[in-house]
Enzyme design. Structure first.
Site, mmCIF file in Angstrom:
data_model
loop_
_atom_site.group_PDB
_atom_site.id
_atom_site.type_symbol
_atom_site.label_atom_id
_atom_site.label_comp_id
_atom_site.label_asym_id
_atom_site.label_seq_id
_atom_site.Cartn_x
_atom_site.Cartn_y
_atom_site.Cartn_z
ATOM 1 N N ASP A 9 2.543 5.688 -6.853
ATOM 2 C CA ASP A 9 3.795 5.464 -6.122
ATOM 3 C C ASP A 9 4.994 5.313 -7.038
ATOM 4 O O ASP A 9 6.134 5.379 -6.575
ATOM 5 C CB ASP A 9 3.668 4.200 -5.254
ATOM 6 N N HIS A 48 -2.805 -2.054 -9.799
ATOM 7 C CA HIS A 48 -3.757 -1.469 -8.866
ATOM 8 C C HIS A 48 -5.014 -2.324 -8.875
ATOM 9 O O HIS A 48 -5.386 -2.860 -9.914
ATOM 10 C CB HIS A 48 -4.099 -0.027 -9.293
ATOM 11 N N HIS A 68 0.878 -1.182 0.000
ATOM 12 C CA HIS A 68 0.000 0.000 0.000
ATOM 13 C C HIS A 68 0.915 1.232 0.000
ATOM 14 O O HIS A 68 1.640 1.464 -0.962
ATOM 15 C CB HIS A 68 -0.920 -0.106 1.220
#
Ligand code: CMC
Length: 482
Positions: free
Chosen positions: A391, A335, A296
C-alpha cells in the site's frame, strides 16, 4: 534431536510433549507441517484451583488464547505461500514476480481458483465467460443508482454485492439446500465467473455515481482492466473510445499483485462467513467490508492522506518523531507476516515508473521516497522489522492515474475477489467444511442476581454518568416559541 537443513532426522519423533503442571498429566501431540492442532489441548483437564472462577471451565479442557490470530492457522491451504522473513510470495508455486511479468490478471485468477495455469483453450473460454457475465440486473443498477453521490465507493461496492445475493436465489444454499455447491460444481463455476465479471461493473458504477454520469455498459471485447477503465471513462464519444493500453496494462499488473495474499483479514472473513454456507455474494460483501478498514485495504488511501499532511520533505523528520512517540501511524509500513520488504512493493515501484511516464510524475513521490529512506535508516523501524508494504506505493500510482482517493480500496478489492473465490472454493471442495466458531475466555462478572430498577445504585459508564445527550436534528422552525 538431530536436525539437518531444518528437517528432523527420520528416527526423531515429530511430536510435542506437553505436561500440565496442575495435574502432572502429559500429552504427546503430533506435529504436522510444523503445526499442532489446538484441539489437542482440550485433553488437559484439571479440577478448579483454590478460589478459581467457575467461568474458566477448567475441568472441560485447556483453551488456547490467541487474540487477533497472531499465531493461529485457520486453514490448511494449497493456494498461496508467503515467506515473511525472506520477503517471498508465490501462488500455487509460481513466484509473484514471474506472474507479474508474464501472466495476466484473469490468468492468475484462474490459477488461484483452479490450481493450475490454464491451457490456451481453457484461458480463452475463461476470459470469454467472465467478459460475458459483466452485466448486472437493471433493478440492481437502480439500487446502486439510489446511493448518495458522496457515498464512499466501498460502501456502494459492499451494498451492491449484498444486494446481488437477492438477485440470485438459485445460487443460495439457504433456499436450495446446504449441499448446493458440493453437488453442483457447474453452478459453483457460474457464480465464480459472475462475481469476477460483475466486480468491475459495480466498481465503475460506484465511480460514475460520484461524477454524476449515467452508467456505461460493459464491453465484452475488451480485456478485464480495459473494460473497467472503459466503464469509468467512456462519455459521449462514439464506440471508438479505448482506454490507454499502457494504463490498462499497469492496472492489470496491479491486479495480479493484489489477487491474493493468503489469510489476510478480509480473506479470513470470506472463509469464516463462507463456513456458515451462506451464498457467495454475501460472503464477498462481508470480506469487502473487512478490506475497507484503514488497517487493511484502506491503507493505500491513508498513505496519500498521510503524505499530503506531511506536505514537504522538510517535515519528514518531525512526522517520524510523532510516529515514534505513537501519536501517528506510518501508513504503508509494517505487516503481520512480512519481516522484510513486501515483494509486491518492489514490483509496484516499476509499475509506478510506467504510469508516471504516461500520466506525469506524482509530486508526492518525493516525500514518499524521503520518508521511506528515513524510516529504513531509523532503528525504531528496523528493530521492529517495519518495511514498506504494497500500500505504500499503490496509492501514488492511483493518484497519478487520477482515481479519486476513496476509490483506491475499490482497486484493491476488485482483484482480491479472485483470492476470496479461490478460498471459498477450496473450503467447499475439501468436503471438510465445519462452521468457524472461535472460543473466548470469559473474564467478565461472575453470576449475579437481577436487581430491581429502584434498588440499583447509579454506576458510571465509560467514566461518565451514562450516555451523553445525543444531538437530534431539529429545524430552527420547530424551536420558535409562541
Ligand atoms: N507505524 C508505526 N509503528 C508501527 C507500524 C506502523 N505502520 N506498524 C507497526 N508498528 C509498531 C507497533 O506500534 C508496535 O510497536 P511496539 O512494539 O512499540 O508496541 C510494533 O510495531 C509491532 O506492531 P504490531 O501492531 O504488533 O503489528 P501488527 O502485526 O499487529 O500490525 C499492521 C500489522 C499492518 C496492522 C500494522 O503494521 C499497521 O498498522 N500498519 C499500517 C497500516 C498498513 O499499512 N496496513 C496495510 C497492511 S498491508 C496490506 C494489507 O494486508 O491490507
Amino acid at each position: 534431536m538431530a536436525v539437518t537443513n531444518g528437517i528432523p532426522a527420520a528416527n526423531s519423533k515429530n511430536t510435542l510433549t506437553v505436561t500440565d503442571n496442575r495435574t502432572g498429566k502429559s500429552i504427546e501431540i503430533a506435529i504436522t507441517n510444523n503445526s499442532i492442532p489446538a484441539a489437542a489441548f482440550t485433553q488437559l483437564k484439571a479440577p478448579y484451583g483454590a478460589g478459581e472462577r467457575e467461568e474458566n471451565d477448567t475441568p472441560y479442557g485447556l483453551r488456547v488464547l490467541d487474540p487477533s490470530f497472531v499465531n493461529t492457522a485457520m486453514i490448511t491451504s494449497e493456494i498461496t505461500y508467503i515467506d515473511g522473513n525472506k520477503g517471498f510470495l508465490m501462488h500455487r508455486g509460481y513466484p509473484i514476480e514471474q506472474l507479474a511479468e508474464k501472466s495476466s490478471y484473469l490468468e492468475t485468477a484462474y490459477l488461484l481458483i483452479y490450481g493450475e495455469l490454464p491451457s490456451a483453450a481453457q484461458y480463452s473460454r475463461w476470459q470469454w465467460e467472465i467478459m460475458h457475465h459483466t452485466f448486472v440486473a437493471e433493478d440492481l443498477a437502480h439500487i446502486v443508482r439510489s446511493m448518495r453521490y458522496d457515498s464512499h465507493p466501498m460502501s456502494i461496492f459492499i451494498a451492491a454485492f449484498a444486494s446481488m445475493s437477492a438477485f440470485a436465489p438459485e445460487a443460495n444454499p439457504a433456499l436450495q439446500g446446504q449441499d448446493l455447491y458440493v453437488l453442483n460444481k457447474s453452478l459453483m463455476n457460474k457464480q465464480i465467473v459472475r462475481i469476477l465479471g460483475k466486480a468491475t461493473t459495480i466498481a465503475a458504477m460506484a465511480y460514475r455515481i460520484r461524477i454524476n454520469r449515467p452508467f456505461a455498459l460493459p464491453r465484452s471485447d475488451l480485456s478485464y482492466t480495459e473494460n473497467l477503465l472503459y466503464m469509468m471513462d467512456h462519455m459521449a464519444e462514439p464506440d471508438s473510445f479505448r482506454p490507454d493500453p499502457r494504463l490498462a496494462k499497469a492496472l492489470d499488473i496491479l491486479f495480479i499483485l493484489h489477487a491474493d495474499h493468503e489469510m489476510n483479514c478480509s480473506t479470513a472473513t470470506m472463509v469464516h462467513v463462507g463456513s456458515s454456507l451462506v451464498d457467495p455474494y454475501s460472503c464477498v460483501a462481508a470480506a469487502a467490508s473487512a478490506l475497507y478498514g484503514p488497517l487493511h485495504g484502506g491503507a493505500n488511501e491513508a498513505v496519500i492522506r498521510m503524505l499530503t499532511k506531511i506536505g514537504s520533505v522538510d517535515n519528514v523528520p518531525s512526522f517520524l518523531a510523532r510516529v515514534k512517540s505513537k501519536q501517528e501511524l506510518l501508513f504503508g509500513f509494517g505487516h503481520r507476516v512480512y519481516r522484510e520488504t513486501d515483494p509486491r512493493s518492489k514490483v509496484i515501484r516499476q509499475v509506478a515508473d510506467m504510469v508516471f511516464k504516461v500520466c506525469g510524475r506524482e509530486p508526492l513521490i518525493e516525500i514518499a521516497i524521503a520518508l521511506r529512506d528515513a524510516a529504513l535508516a531509523d532503528e525504531y523501524f528496523t528493530s521492529r522489522k517495519l518495511f514498506p508494504n504494497v500500500d505504500y506505493w499503490s496509492g501514488l500510482i492511483y493518484k497519478a492515474m487520477g482515481f479519486p482517493l476513496d476509490f483506491y480500496p475499490v482497486l484493491f478489492v476488485v482483484p482480491r475477489v479472485a483470492g476470496y473465490l479461490a478460498h471459498w472454493k477450496q473450503q467447499l471442495d475439501s468436503g471438510k467444511n465445519k462452521i468457524s466458531r472461535p472460543r473466548q475466555v470469559y473474564v467478565g462478572k461472575s453470576r449475579r442476581d437481577y436487581v430491581d430498577l429502584n434498588d440499583r445504585q447509579e454506576r458510571d459508564i465509560d467514566g461518565k454518568n451514562g450516555l451523553d445527550e445525543i444531538p437530534h436534528y431539529i429545524s430552527k422552525r420547530r424551536l420558535t416559541k409562541l
